[in-house]
Scaffold this active site. Structure first.
Site, PDB file in Angstrom:
ATOM      1  N   SER A   1     -10.035   0.494   7.139  1.00 23.36           N
ATOM      2  CA  SER A   1      -9.417   0.607   5.818  1.00 23.36           C
ATOM      3  C   SER A   1      -9.036  -0.714   5.175  1.00 23.36           C
ATOM      4  CB  SER A   1      -8.184   1.508   5.893  1.00 23.36           C
ATOM      5  OG  SER A   1      -8.568   2.839   6.145  1.00 23.36           O
TER       6      SER A   1
ATOM      7  N   SER B   1      -9.219   2.924   3.171  1.00 24.52           N
ATOM      8  CA  SER B   1      -8.191   3.540   2.361  1.00 24.52           C
ATOM      9  C   SER B   1      -7.367   2.544   1.547  1.00 24.52           C
ATOM     10  CB  SER B   1      -7.260   4.381   3.243  1.00 24.52           C
ATOM     11  OG  SER B   1      -6.578   3.567   4.193  1.00 24.52           O
TER      12      SER B   1
ATOM     13  N   LYS C   1       0.850  -1.182   0.000  1.00 24.62           N
ATOM     14  CA  LYS C   1       0.000   0.000   0.000  1.00 24.62           C
ATOM     15  C   LYS C   1       0.892   1.242   0.000  1.00 24.62           C
ATOM     16  CE  LYS C   1      -3.745   2.050   2.800  1.00 24.62           C
ATOM     17  NZ  LYS C   1      -4.612   1.817   3.980  1.00 24.62           N
TER      18      LYS C   1
END
Length: 481
Positions: A171, A147, A71
């Protein structure tokens, strides 16, 4: 070659049925084919990955030669980009590899690139101005969530079976629900932290991954877990026997259908939970429908936003030192600006009270779990939102741009308003971040339009074994869709 999961990939490498280099080449081809329509990746390191696949020794590695995406937020690899979705960090390269990423490499993963995220991970959708929105593979007019939206889109589209992710308020679990994936948020302190950041969002944020199977989820947790004495949050490790045990024959499961912040929960989301509850009841487990949530969701979220603002102010103070100049509105997106500026007005004594409140929430949930082994809720109140669904009004945007003109309490009211629509969409996940409990989203629901919905289980601290076992039960019973 088609693989059911990352475990199958690693077995193929260990059994010499396929080389790590061939796996990387196949995965690169899938990414190049699928990503133009999804916008899941922000950067690529294909040449380095192929070289590592040729040269590294994967013997004895539990995820030998398995391709992986990190990520693009808080998962630093030396020499590689780490933009956090922010134009401020467009040219930034990490100076060192963090402990979580190093552990992934030690397990045999080969890192191919980084996935898209909203600026600094503040949203439940991924639409950073720097990199653009991430499209849901099931419906390109919808957002893949946040996210960890890029990670979820990469896995659900079939680029690869597992992707690194993180969860500071849902997230991992929110995009897991939107994309029909397994999303585990482990207990606070379970996963390696440092060497730079040891208490992300005061322990609310924890790293793990998005997966397709319970086998990968269990295997990754077992090998990734740590008992890190220099960490502010320390846990004993779970044994393999713990993690492989089936569900106990007797369980009390609490079911909560209503939103903890008072918003609407769709009929489809409620139906998914009720169907899961009926299934569990049919397995002999006690089901208890709650009249109200175990915690005051509004109080909890107000404390969460206070924390977020304070931590954002501290982050931008560090960036000001690094860049040698003050931060301006043009440096960042409006939501980031509002959090940054509002964080400057929060007194230390109020922040201390917030953290004490989190300890109280944690105690309250520990008492709750003396009665109930698991809490079952929807993961989200709705399916993945349309792009632009949470657009702010011009009046609110003007107030946020000039947030310094308001006193502290009004600033916090504006922050609440800024997040209100998106919070109503995803109100169930944040409390486990505040309390430090483990929680998991399981892919058991689909609407008539084919859009995914997840169900969400929360357990007492340290009881990932229950979450893995209940996930295994649903998966083996053919209830993953």
């Amino acid at each position: 070659m088609l693989f059911s999961d990352a475990t199958a990939m690693s077995e193929a490498v260990r059994n010499r049925e396929m080389s790590a280099e061939e796996l990387v080449q196949e995965t690169i081809a899938k990414i190049e084919n699928l990503d133009p329509s999804l916008n899941a990746l922000t950067s690529k390191r294909y040449e380095k990955a192929l070289q590592e696949a040729k040269e590294r020794d994967f013997s004895g590695k539990p995820f030998a030669g398995v391709p992986l995406l990190l990520k693009d937020l808080g998962q630093n690899q030396a020499g590689e980009p780490s933009t956090g979705g922010s134009r401020l960090l467009t040219s930034y390269r990490s100076g060192q590899t963090d402990n979580y990423v190093q552990r992934l490499e030690d397990l045999g993963f080969i890192i191919l690139g980084r996935t898209n995220t909203p600026e600094f991970g503040f949203k439940n959708i991924s639409d950073a101005e720097l990199h653009g929105a991430v499209n849901l593979p099931d419906d390109l007019t919808r957002n893949a969530g946040g996210s960890s939206g890029g990670a979820a889109a990469a896995v659900s589209s079939g680029m690869l079976p597992l992707a690194a992710a993180s969860d500071g308020g849902g997230s991992i679990r929110i995009p897991a629900a939107f994309n029909g994936l397994v999303g585990l948020k482990p207990t606070r302190g379970r996963i390696p932290v440092g060497p730079e950041s040891f208490r992300g969002w005061q322990g609310a944020s924890i790293k793990f991954a998005l997966t397709r199977t319970m086998r990968d989820t269990r295997r990754l947790l077992y090998h990734l877990q740590t008992c890190q004495l220099e960490s502010p949050f320390i846990l004993p490790k779970l044994s393999r026997q713990n993690l492989e045990s089936p569900l106990p024959k007797s369980l009390r499961i609490a079911v909560q259908l209503n939103s903890p912040v008072g918003g609407r929960v769709s009929e489809e989301a409620q139906t998914s939970v009720l169907e899961a509850a009926r299934f569990l009841e049919g397995q002999g487990y006690e089901i208890h429908l709650l009249d109200r949530p175990p915690l005051d969701g509004v109080d909890a979220m107000q404390s969460y936003y206070l924390m977020n603002a304070t931590e954002t102010a501290a982050m931008f103070d560090h960036l000001e030192e690094m860049l040698g100049r003050p931060m301006m509105l043009d440096d960042m997106e409006l939501m980031s600006w509002a959090l940054f500026r509002s964080g400057q007005t929060i007194p230390a004594k109020l922040y201390s009270k917030v953290l004490s409140a989190w300890d109280t929430y944690s105690h309250h949930m520990a008492v709750f779990h003396q009665t109930y082994d698991l809490l079952l809720t929807p993961t989200t109140a709705e399916v993945a939102p349309k792009h632009g669904q949470f657009a702010l009004s011009e009046n609110l945007k003007n107030k946020l741009a000039n947030i310094d003109a308001f006193p502290m309490q009004e600033q916090q009211e504006l922050i609440w308003e800024m997040f209100s629509d998106s919070l109503d969409w995803t109100p169930f996940t944040q409390q486990a971040n505040l309390t430090g409990q483990p929680a998991i989203s399981l892919p058991t629901g689909r609407t008539a339009q084919g859009l995914a919905l997840g169900i969400h289980f929360t357990a007492a601290k340290g009881r990932e074994d229950l979450l893995l076992a209940v996930g295994q039960l649903f998966e083996e019973s053919g209830r993953f869709v």
